[in-house]
Design a protein around this motif. Sequence first.
Motif, mmCIF file in Angstrom:
data_model
loop_
_atom_site.group_PDB
_atom_site.id
_atom_site.type_symbol
_atom_site.label_atom_id
_atom_site.label_comp_id
_atom_site.label_asym_id
_atom_site.label_seq_id
_atom_site.Cartn_x
_atom_site.Cartn_y
_atom_site.Cartn_z
ATOM 1 N N ALA A 59 0.832 -1.204 0.000
ATOM 2 C CA ALA A 59 0.000 0.000 0.000
ATOM 3 C C ALA A 59 0.863 1.250 0.000
ATOM 4 C CB ALA A 59 -0.934 -0.001 1.200
ATOM 5 N N LEU A 60 1.961 1.183 0.746
ATOM 6 C CA LEU A 60 2.877 2.322 0.833
ATOM 7 C C LEU A 60 3.507 2.605 -0.525
ATOM 8 C CD1 LEU A 60 3.840 4.124 3.186
ATOM 9 C CD2 LEU A 60 5.832 2.634 3.381
ATOM 10 N N TYR A 61 4.000 1.567 -1.194
ATOM 11 C CA TYR A 61 4.633 1.747 -2.498
ATOM 12 C C TYR A 61 3.631 2.236 -3.545
ATOM 13 C CZ TYR A 61 8.518 -0.955 -0.521
ATOM 14 O OH TYR A 61 9.559 -1.405 0.267
ATOM 15 N N ALA A 62 2.427 1.664 -3.519
ATOM 16 C CA ALA A 62 1.412 2.067 -4.492
ATOM 17 C C ALA A 62 1.037 3.532 -4.325
ATOM 18 C CB ALA A 62 0.171 1.183 -4.358
ATOM 19 N N THR A 63 0.851 3.954 -3.075
ATOM 20 C CA THR A 63 0.483 5.348 -2.801
ATOM 21 C C THR A 63 1.614 6.298 -3.174
ATOM 22 O OG1 THR A 63 -0.918 4.623 -0.969
ATOM 23 C CG2 THR A 63 -0.336 6.949 -1.037
ATOM 24 N N LEU A 64 2.821 5.954 -2.782
ATOM 25 C CA LEU A 64 3.971 6.807 -3.078
ATOM 26 C C LEU A 64 4.179 6.944 -4.581
ATOM 27 C CD1 LEU A 64 6.264 8.439 -1.804
ATOM 28 C CD2 LEU A 64 7.652 6.362 -1.780
ATOM 29 N N THR A 65 4.004 5.842 -5.316
ATOM 30 C CA THR A 65 4.164 5.877 -6.774
ATOM 31 C C THR A 65 3.097 6.753 -7.420
ATOM 32 O OG1 THR A 65 5.142 3.661 -6.788
ATOM 33 C CG2 THR A 65 4.252 4.491 -8.870
ATOM 34 N N ALA A 66 1.843 6.530 -7.040
ATOM 35 C CA ALA A 66 0.737 7.293 -7.631
ATOM 36 C C ALA A 66 0.862 8.780 -7.332
ATOM 37 C CB ALA A 66 -0.602 6.764 -7.113
ATOM 38 N N GLN A 67 1.142 9.098 -6.076
ATOM 39 C CA GLN A 67 1.249 10.511 -5.694
ATOM 40 C C GLN A 67 2.488 11.166 -6.311
ATOM 41 O OE1 GLN A 67 -1.253 12.010 -3.974
ATOM 42 N NE2 GLN A 67 -2.277 10.037 -3.995
ATOM 43 N N GLY A 68 3.581 10.411 -6.393
ATOM 44 C CA GLY A 68 4.801 10.951 -6.991
ATOM 45 C C GLY A 68 4.627 11.256 -8.469
ATOM 46 N N ILE A 69 4.004 10.327 -9.199
ATOM 47 C CA ILE A 69 3.742 10.558 -10.626
ATOM 48 C C ILE A 69 2.810 11.748 -10.802
ATOM 49 C CG2 ILE A 69 2.612 9.595 -12.674
ATOM 50 C CD1 ILE A 69 3.626 6.842 -11.783
ATOM 51 N N GLY A 70 1.766 11.815 -9.971
ATOM 52 C CA GLY A 70 0.832 12.932 -10.052
ATOM 53 C C GLY A 70 1.494 14.266 -9.768
ATOM 54 N N ALA A 71 2.352 14.298 -8.760
ATOM 55 C CA ALA A 71 3.052 15.536 -8.417
ATOM 56 C C ALA A 71 3.978 15.968 -9.555
ATOM 57 C CB ALA A 71 3.851 15.341 -7.129
ATOM 58 N N TYR A 72 4.718 15.031 -10.129
ATOM 59 C CA TYR A 72 5.639 15.357 -11.222
ATOM 60 C C TYR A 72 4.895 15.914 -12.425
ATOM 61 C CZ TYR A 72 8.976 14.749 -15.032
ATOM 62 O OH TYR A 72 9.771 14.969 -16.122
ATOM 63 N N ALA A 73 3.777 15.264 -12.786
ATOM 64 C CA ALA A 73 3.057 15.652 -14.000
ATOM 65 C C ALA A 73 2.248 16.933 -13.838
ATOM 66 C CB ALA A 73 2.132 14.515 -14.433
ATOM 67 N N THR A 74 1.900 17.292 -12.609
ATOM 68 C CA THR A 74 1.122 18.518 -12.404
ATOM 69 C C THR A 74 1.979 19.712 -12.004
ATOM 70 O OG1 THR A 74 0.680 17.799 -10.128
ATOM 71 C CG2 THR A 74 -1.035 17.351 -11.784
ATOM 72 N N LEU A 75 3.179 19.452 -11.495
ATOM 73 C CA LEU A 75 4.001 20.554 -10.977
ATOM 74 C C LEU A 75 5.292 20.779 -11.758
ATOM 75 C CD1 LEU A 75 3.669 19.741 -7.155
ATOM 76 C CD2 LEU A 75 2.331 21.383 -8.498
ATOM 77 N N ILE A 76 5.826 19.758 -12.412
ATOM 78 C CA ILE A 76 7.127 19.883 -13.082
ATOM 79 C C ILE A 76 6.964 19.784 -14.593
ATOM 80 C CG2 ILE A 76 9.454 18.920 -13.281
ATOM 81 C CD1 ILE A 76 9.138 17.905 -10.387
ATOM 82 N N ASN A 77 6.593 18.610 -15.085
ATOM 83 C CA ASN A 77 6.342 18.428 -16.514
ATOM 84 C C ASN A 77 4.835 18.542 -16.747
ATOM 85 O OD1 ASN A 77 6.388 17.776 -19.203
ATOM 86 N ND2 ASN A 77 7.076 15.668 -18.929
#
Length: 232
Positions: free
Chosen positions: A82-100
């Motif tokens: 659950a930890l890895y799934a959440t971290l992956t989903a939130q990390g991808i979302g943060a990158y795509a909405t804030l950086i690229n």
Amino acid sequence: EKAYVSKEYEHVKNPEILGSIRYGVRWTHMCTINLQLTWWLHVEQGLPREQAIGLGTIPWIVLCLYAWLNDVPKTIGHKNNALYATLTAQGIGAYATLINTAYASFASKFLAMWALMNGMVLFLSPILGGSIYKLSPRLEEHKIIVTRKRFGSHLLTLGIFLCGFAWGIPKLFALGMAWATIFVGTLLMIQDYKAIKVDMKKLNSWLVVMALCAFTLTYRPKETDTPNEQAE
């Protein structure tokens, strides 16, 4: 968190069960923090909706990193799925909405649907949700199920709110739908709350507040966001 655990679970002696409850309470509170932060960033600070949703992932990332670095899941018998799934989903979302930001619109919808679908599974079938994420089978007792179901209800509420934001629904209506979701979720959990001896007078008071907020925010047939807000 301490007050919530000490009242409804003060009789719990098993450290794994108590640790799992505390863990679930933290994640439940994170749903509320995410919703409030997203609202504040967009409505009060004027950030575009996609960026506000992206910044709302930061508390999740911090919580996941804290739990990972301190091996919190292992101390209560869970695997890190659950930890890895959440971290992956939130990390991808943060990158795509804030950086690229080329895919910011898609990423904001992805984050909304991630919360919605996971919340739905955990609320409707908390045992199945625990099985998917490899949570400890030793903790499949009623107290843990109620905590997990409560988290699912809050995550589902967050998902409804984020879907409204991501798809450009008027912000007050999106907030009203979130109140309506948590109201219905709480109603459906009345028997669960009674079983763990929650203070029903306080809970009933909150139900009245939820119903009033849901009604007043959603019953606005002539209200829409301004063209500038829709463009955001």
